[in-house]
Design a protein around this motif. Structure first.
Motif, PDB file in Angstrom:
ATOM      1  N   VAL A  42     -51.313  58.886  73.377  1.00  0.00           N
ATOM      2  CA  VAL A  42     -50.387  59.707  74.194  1.00  0.00           C
ATOM      3  C   VAL A  42     -50.880  61.179  74.191  1.00  0.00           C
ATOM      4  O   VAL A  42     -50.238  61.727  73.119  1.00  0.00           O
ATOM      5  CB  VAL A  42     -48.948  59.528  74.094  1.00  0.00           C
ATOM      6  N   GLU A  63     -39.669  67.790  83.578  1.00  0.00           N
ATOM      7  CA  GLU A  63     -38.770  66.628  83.418  1.00  0.00           C
ATOM      8  C   GLU A  63     -39.023  65.871  82.269  1.00  0.00           C
ATOM      9  O   GLU A  63     -40.018  66.057  81.462  1.00  0.00           O
ATOM     10  CB  GLU A  63     -38.923  65.677  84.748  1.00  0.00           C
ATOM     11  N   GLY A  65     -40.116  63.655  79.276  1.00  0.00           N
ATOM     12  CA  GLY A  65     -41.622  63.339  79.125  1.00  0.00           C
ATOM     13  C   GLY A  65     -42.592  64.068  79.304  1.00  0.00           C
ATOM     14  O   GLY A  65     -43.776  63.648  78.831  1.00  0.00           O
ATOM     15  N   CYS A  66     -42.535  65.505  79.754  1.00  0.00           N
ATOM     16  CA  CYS A  66     -43.714  66.274  79.933  1.00  0.00           C
ATOM     17  C   CYS A  66     -44.060  66.769  78.980  1.00  0.00           C
ATOM     18  O   CYS A  66     -45.066  67.303  78.885  1.00  0.00           O
ATOM     19  CB  CYS A  66     -43.321  67.248  81.098  1.00  0.00           C
ATOM     20  N   GLY A  67     -43.402  66.612  77.529  1.00  0.00           N
ATOM     21  CA  GLY A  67     -43.854  67.131  76.406  1.00  0.00           C
ATOM     22  C   GLY A  67     -43.261  68.255  75.909  1.00  0.00           C
ATOM     23  O   GLY A  67     -43.564  69.094  74.845  1.00  0.00           O
ATOM     24  N   LYS A  68     -41.970  68.577  76.212  1.00  0.00           N
ATOM     25  CA  LYS A  68     -41.242  69.528  75.807  1.00  0.00           C
ATOM     26  C   LYS A  68     -40.918  69.520  74.429  1.00  0.00           C
ATOM     27  O   LYS A  68     -41.359  70.556  73.515  1.00  0.00           O
ATOM     28  CB  LYS A  68     -40.029  69.948  76.586  1.00  0.00           C
ATOM     29  N   SER A  69     -40.320  68.644  73.928  1.00  0.00           N
ATOM     30  CA  SER A  69     -39.790  68.325  72.763  1.00  0.00           C
ATOM     31  C   SER A  69     -41.017  68.367  71.728  1.00  0.00           C
ATOM     32  O   SER A  69     -41.119  68.889  70.689  1.00  0.00           O
ATOM     33  CB  SER A  69     -39.072  67.121  72.317  1.00  0.00           C
ATOM     34  N   THR A  70     -41.970  67.628  72.210  1.00  0.00           N
ATOM     35  CA  THR A  70     -43.442  67.460  71.207  1.00  0.00           C
ATOM     36  C   THR A  70     -43.817  68.879  70.911  1.00  0.00           C
ATOM     37  O   THR A  70     -44.141  69.363  69.757  1.00  0.00           O
ATOM     38  CB  THR A  70     -44.411  66.577  71.980  1.00  0.00           C
ATOM     39  N   PRO A  80     -44.530  63.679  63.660  1.00  0.00           N
ATOM     40  CA  PRO A  80     -44.901  62.646  62.839  1.00  0.00           C
ATOM     41  C   PRO A  80     -46.177  62.419  62.443  1.00  0.00           C
ATOM     42  O   PRO A  80     -46.994  63.139  63.267  1.00  0.00           O
ATOM     43  CB  PRO A  80     -44.353  61.256  63.713  1.00  0.00           C
ATOM     44  N   GLN A 117     -32.998  68.333  69.723  1.00  0.00           N
ATOM     45  CA  GLN A 117     -32.268  67.703  70.858  1.00  0.00           C
ATOM     46  C   GLN A 117     -31.344  66.766  70.197  1.00  0.00           C
ATOM     47  O   GLN A 117     -31.872  65.787  69.552  1.00  0.00           O
ATOM     48  CB  GLN A 117     -33.544  67.085  71.593  1.00  0.00           C
ATOM     49  N   PRO A 298     -47.899  59.496  80.454  1.00  0.00           N
ATOM     50  CA  PRO A 298     -48.661  60.491  79.754  1.00  0.00           C
ATOM     51  C   PRO A 298     -49.792  59.968  79.099  1.00  0.00           C
ATOM     52  O   PRO A 298     -50.862  60.553  78.799  1.00  0.00           O
ATOM     53  CB  PRO A 298     -47.539  61.159  78.574  1.00  0.00           C
TER      54      PRO A 298
HETATM   55  N1  LIG Z   1     -43.599  59.891  68.027  1.00  0.00           N
HETATM   56  C1  LIG Z   1     -43.856  59.374  69.206  1.00  0.00           C
HETATM   57  N2  LIG Z   1     -45.180  58.491  69.220  1.00  0.00           N
HETATM   58  C2  LIG Z   1     -45.513  58.217  70.477  1.00  0.00           C
HETATM   59  N3  LIG Z   1     -45.303  58.887  71.631  1.00  0.00           N
HETATM   60  C3  LIG Z   1     -44.317  59.735  71.582  1.00  0.00           C
HETATM   61  C4  LIG Z   1     -43.713  60.043  70.456  1.00  0.00           C
HETATM   62  N4  LIG Z   1     -42.668  61.186  70.714  1.00  0.00           N
HETATM   63  C5  LIG Z   1     -42.787  61.228  71.946  1.00  0.00           C
HETATM   64  N5  LIG Z   1     -43.898  60.386  72.478  1.00  0.00           N
HETATM   65  C6  LIG Z   1     -44.232  60.493  74.007  1.00  0.00           C
HETATM   66  O1  LIG Z   1     -44.861  61.893  74.189  1.00  0.00           O
HETATM   67  C7  LIG Z   1     -44.621  62.105  75.633  1.00  0.00           C
HETATM   68  C8  LIG Z   1     -43.702  63.562  75.576  1.00  0.00           C
HETATM   69  O2  LIG Z   1     -42.370  63.445  74.834  1.00  0.00           O
HETATM   70  P1  LIG Z   1     -41.555  64.639  74.731  1.00  0.00           P
HETATM   71  O3  LIG Z   1     -40.431  63.947  73.865  1.00  0.00           O
HETATM   72  O4  LIG Z   1     -42.147  65.649  74.060  1.00  0.00           O
HETATM   73  O5  LIG Z   1     -40.927  64.788  76.144  1.00  0.00           O
HETATM   74  P2  LIG Z   1     -39.865  65.880  76.404  1.00  0.00           P
HETATM   75  O6  LIG Z   1     -40.461  66.607  77.572  1.00  0.00           O
HETATM   76  O7  LIG Z   1     -38.946  66.558  75.560  1.00  0.00           O
HETATM   77  O8  LIG Z   1     -38.852  64.673  77.216  1.00  0.00           O
HETATM   78  P3  LIG Z   1     -37.242  64.591  77.346  1.00  0.00           P
HETATM   79  O9  LIG Z   1     -36.893  65.702  78.310  1.00  0.00           O
HETATM   80  O10 LIG Z   1     -36.969  63.239  77.756  1.00  0.00           O
HETATM   81  O11 LIG Z   1     -36.671  65.068  75.923  1.00  0.00           O
HETATM   82  C9  LIG Z   1     -43.608  61.169  76.087  1.00  0.00           C
HETATM   83  O12 LIG Z   1     -44.340  60.272  77.012  1.00  0.00           O
HETATM   84  C10 LIG Z   1     -43.147  60.267  74.902  1.00  0.00           C
HETATM   85  O13 LIG Z   1     -42.970  59.001  75.320  1.00  0.00           O
END
Ligand SMILES: Nc1ncnc2c1ncn2[C@@H]1O[C@H](COP(=O)(O)OP(=O)(O)OP(=O)(O)O)[C@@H](O)[C@H]1O
Ligand SMILES: Nc1ncnc2c1ncn2[C@@H]1O[C@H](COP(=O)(O)OP(=O)(O)OP(=O)(O)O)[C@@H](O)[C@H]1O
Ligand code: SF4
Ligand code: SF4
Ligand SMILES: [Mg+2]
Ligand SMILES: [Mg+2]
Lengths: 375, 368
Positions: A42, A63, A65-70, A80, A117, A298
């Motif tokens: 991903v 929205e 899953g767009c990657g904000k928390s990552t 991780p 979060q 993604p």
């Molecule tokens: N530990 C992980 N292993 C594999 N994929 C992951 C992991 N954490 C997140 N993802 C994937 O990476 C993408 C981005 O996730 P992320 O949590 O960054 O989104 P987000 O923008 O913070 O979403 P939300 O608004 O739901 O918090 C998502 O498709 C998610 O499923």
């Protein structure tokens, strides 16, 4: 905040105030979660540039899953081990990505800290909150246990809770109070940068207003840098100086917060901001507006502009031509083929795109434009 | 202020009568709503002086979660019930569906009081359905979409063509072509699609009314609009009535005809959405609107925690947090004592806009 990207833009220099070393500078950040037996690789963050000065508040919207928390976790290398990280993350000019673990530990609380979060649900149920706040202070070896406890009480007062609440257990606090505790914890080692991931989601409007006011006050008093993540563009535009809108792992629009919310230049930014009705705006009365289709997977981001399958104003080239950020007005950039072909900037591009969107969209855009402008 | 505008004064009639407690006359005025949904028609669903009291645990005081509420939903009408966390919205919604028996007062549907025998309740559930938000676990992860939607039909021993009914409900909920979704599991759907499955499950029995508790709170902004548009379309096409529970005032603006603002177990202001949300009269409603990001008025941030239903203050239940009382405005209007000591009446369940506030009432009377 100025994305420094592969395409040098004159606006990059313009948007960076001061010109000295910024508090945070992120260059071409990429994060990919490795393939696992059940799921493909991903690419969650696909090349992001950010820049933040002390005392500045940057909002990141987009929205689920767009990657904000990552992105937030990557900034402090809290991902991780399955996540592969590349690019540069400069905190006061020092690259977090390459620094030693020892140095990183020091930076993590004192340089920058994160309000995670959903963290208000992850306070340890069996420990008093005072001890939980004191823990990072002790960890940094900067205080005796007694001094750390005293500091915990001061921090609680700083976030609007009585110092005596150090004795409380998490279940004795409401959701809003627990979120205040999380903020107190993030402040424990006097960081210069605070990253708050959805700090008010799931709280009701009044508690949300209390927490936002608190965060604003802390940033102003202590000259902190703030990165606030939310899917609520309205909240971000109200709280932050600048705003970056993410889609499918990239920043697709960025600029002054109010301007981005009031007249987004990117069709996705527009859809996102019109999803938040303005009470009193008759165009949104009995006319909820969303965006058809689902956010992209993604693991299988569409070719060309990642937004093209949902874009109401897509052109043929959008299916094949990747889009990078381009100038969209003063201090603004957007990654859309329709933006910036004339130097009329965002306004002109906006109007043209809206006109093709059909009556419903155009009418309401018109209203928000007239009420929002005047500057 | 806004309360002095013509519309608000006319609507203020109910509040003017409020002190003598005979507010029910307001129902007979038949003031026309601009959009005419269900106007004049007798209510489909009605709460009459409903109270729900939870006994205190371990010597705690009892909690007056719903403390005297009149609320009507007329045929084809969408009513939003708004208020901060813990004010009693979900408890009221559950009592309207017969899931909680009121401690006093009653709920009527189609003119008849609810019966609480399990058979009668089962029959009622066919006509009035609860829609929960999906993350609260309303979908079983092991069930396919088809099974999730067919469940209601099976419980009610549906005699018709099950597959046709399921397909119909899925398409009405916007999952088209429905066959493509039959065999999917919840984890194979997006958040918006899951919420549509939950709505399809509620629609499959062709209810006359749905009660939706925070139907879009966990959804993305872009998806939220699509789900709200769906609810609006169901009303327009099928005449479905709805009570939508939310703390999102923007949602009320987006789809509701009427709004009822709840504070600590009571409705404190109610009326047409346009009127209540653009010219709020109750200090609590004003505060709620003032803290919205887009608000142009100075934010009035109420301090303190959401109120505690086991300690309902005397007089006006909002008085301890009321900015109008604290600023001395209520004193100047000569109602400060009333605020602290005189209880306000239960507002009528429908009819013209009404507000339960001594100050609003005094100011509007003075303005003529
Ligand atoms: N530990 C992980 N292993 C594999 N994929 C992951 C992991 N954490 C997140 N993802 C994937 O990476 C993408 C981005 O996730 P992320 O949590 O960054 O989104 P987000 O923008 O913070 O979403 P939300 O608004 O739901 O918090 C998502 O498709 C998610 O499923
Ligand atoms: N089964 C119960 N026993 C005792 N108290 C209860 C029970 N259910 C709810 N309460 C209390 O009644 C009050 C109203 O709760 P309710 O869930 O109706 O609020 P709400 O307005 O739906 O809040 P939210 O917006 O957080 O969902 C709260 O103070 C709650 O703690
Ligand atoms: S590049 Fe094309 S598809 Fe992408 S947002 Fe712009 S117009 Fe839409
Ligand atoms: S009655 Fe008095 S205390 Fe209550 S809301 Fe009105 S002004 Fe405030
Ligand atoms: Mg996240
Ligand atoms: Mg609730």
């Amino acid at each position: 905040m100025t994305p420094h990207d592969t395409h040098e833009e004159p606006a990059a220099a313009k948007a960076a105030p001061g010109g000295g070393t910024p508090l945070l500078e992120v260059r071409n950040l990429e994060v990919t979660y490795a393939r696992t037996p059940g799921s493909p690789a991903v690419p969650a963050v696909r090349g992001v540039d950010l820049r933040l000065e002390a005392g500045q508040k940057l909002g990141i919207a987009g929205e689920s899953g767009c990657g904000k928390s990552t992105l937030a976790l990557a900034l402090l290398r809290l991902l991780p081990s399955t996540a592969k990280l590349s690019g540069e993350i400069l905190l006061d000019g020092e690259d977090i990505r390459t620094m030693s673990w020892g140095r990183l530990r020091a930076v993590r609380w004192a340089g920058a800290s994160v309000v995670f979060q959903g963290a208000m649900h992850s306070l340890n149920a069996v420990h008093r909150i005072g001890d939980q706040i004191a823990e990072p202070i002790l960890l940094h070896g900067r205080a005796t246990p007694a001094a750390a406890r005293k500091r915990a009480g001061e921090l609680l007062e700083q976030v609007g809770l009585p110092a005596a609440r150090v004795q409380a257990y998490p279940h004795e606090l409401s959701g809003g109070q627990r979120q205040r505790v999380m903020i107190a914890m993030a402040l424990a080692c006097d960081p210069r940068l605070v990253i708050a991931d959805e700090p008010t989601t799931a709280l009701d409007v009044m508690i949300q207003a209390q927490i936002l006011r608190l965060i604003e006050g802390l940033v102003a008093d202590q000259d902190l840098g703030l990165i606030m993540i939310s899917h609520d563009l309205a909240v971000l535009s109200d709280t932050c100086d600048r705003l970056a809108v993410m889609y499918a792992g990239r920043v697709v629009e960025e600029g002054p917060a109010k301007a981005v919310h009031a007249h987004a230049a990117h069709p996705y930014g527009r859809a996102l901001s019109s999803a938040f009705p303005r009470i009193g705006d008759l165009a949104s009365r009995r006319a909820p507006r969303g965006l058809p289709g689902d956010p992209p997977d993604p693991a299988a981001v569409p070719d060309g502009c990642a937004f093209h399958p949902r874009c109401p104003v897509a052109l043929d080239v959008c299916a094949t031509q990747d889009q990078v950020l381009r100038v969209a007005g003063p201090g603004r950039r957007a990654a859309c083929v329709r933006v910036g072909d004339d130097e009329g900037g965002a306004g002109a591009g906006d109007g043209a795109a809206v006109a093709r969107e059909g009556a419903g969209g155009a009418a309401s855009e018109g209203v928000s434009e007239t009420t929002g402008s005047g500057s | 202020m806004s309360g002095a505008e013509t519309g608000a004064v006319r609507g203020g009639g109910a509040a003017d009568r409020a002190p003598d407690g005979a507010a029910h006359g307001a129902r007979d005025l038949g003031v026309l709503a601009p959009d005419g949904a269900g106007d004049g028609a007798p209510p489909l669903l009605s709460a009459e002086q409903v109270k729900v009291v939870f006994p205190g645990r371990r010597g705690d005081r009892e909690a007056r979660a719903v403390d005297g509420v009149d609320l009507d939903v007329r045929p084809g009408e969408i009513v939003a019930l708004v208020g901060e966390s813990g004010c009693g919205k979900t408890t009221l919604a559950r009592s309207l569906l017969g899931l909680v028996t009121p401690t006093s007062g009653r709920v009527t549907f189609d003119g008849k009081p609810l019966e609480y025998a399990s058979r009668a309740l089962k029959a009622y559930r066919r006509r009035a359905q609860l829609v929960l938000q999906d993350p609260s676990g309303s979908l079983n992860p092991r069930h396919t979409v088809y099974e999730a939607v067919a469940e209601g039909l099976r419980i009610h021993g549906y005699a018709g063509d099950e597959q046709e009914a399921v397909a119909g409900a899925l398409s009405r909920a916007g999952l088209r072509p429905p066959e493509r979704f039959f065999l999917r599991h919840p984890h194979e759907l997006s958040g918006g699609q899951r919420q549509r499955v939950v709505i399809a499950g509620a629609l499959v029995l062709e209810p006359e009314l749905i009660v939706a508790d925070e139907p879009v709170a966990s959804l993305d902004a872009s998806v939220r609009g699509e789900i709200l548009a769906l609810l609006l379309r169901l009303r327009d096409e099928l005449g479905l009535s709805a009570l939508i529970v939310t703390h999102d005032l923007g949602l009320a603006w987006n789809i509701a005809d009427r709004v009822a603002v709840m504070y600590l177990g009571r409705i404190v202001e109610t009326g047409e959405v346009e009127q209540v949300l653009t010219a709020p009269r109750h200090p609590y409603t004003r505060a709620l609107l003032s803290v919205l990001p887009e608000s142009e008025t100075e934010p009035v941030i109420l301090t303190g925690e959401p109120p505690d239903p086991s300690r309902v203050p005397s007089g006006c239940r909002f008085h301890a947090r009321c900015p109008v009382l604290a600023s001395g405005e209520a004193e100047r209007a000569g109602v400060a004592d009333a605020c602290r000591t005189r209880e306000l009446p239960v507002l009528p369940g429908s009819g013209p806009a009404a507000v339960a506030c001594h100050w609003a009432e005094a100011v509007e009377r003075a303005a003529g």
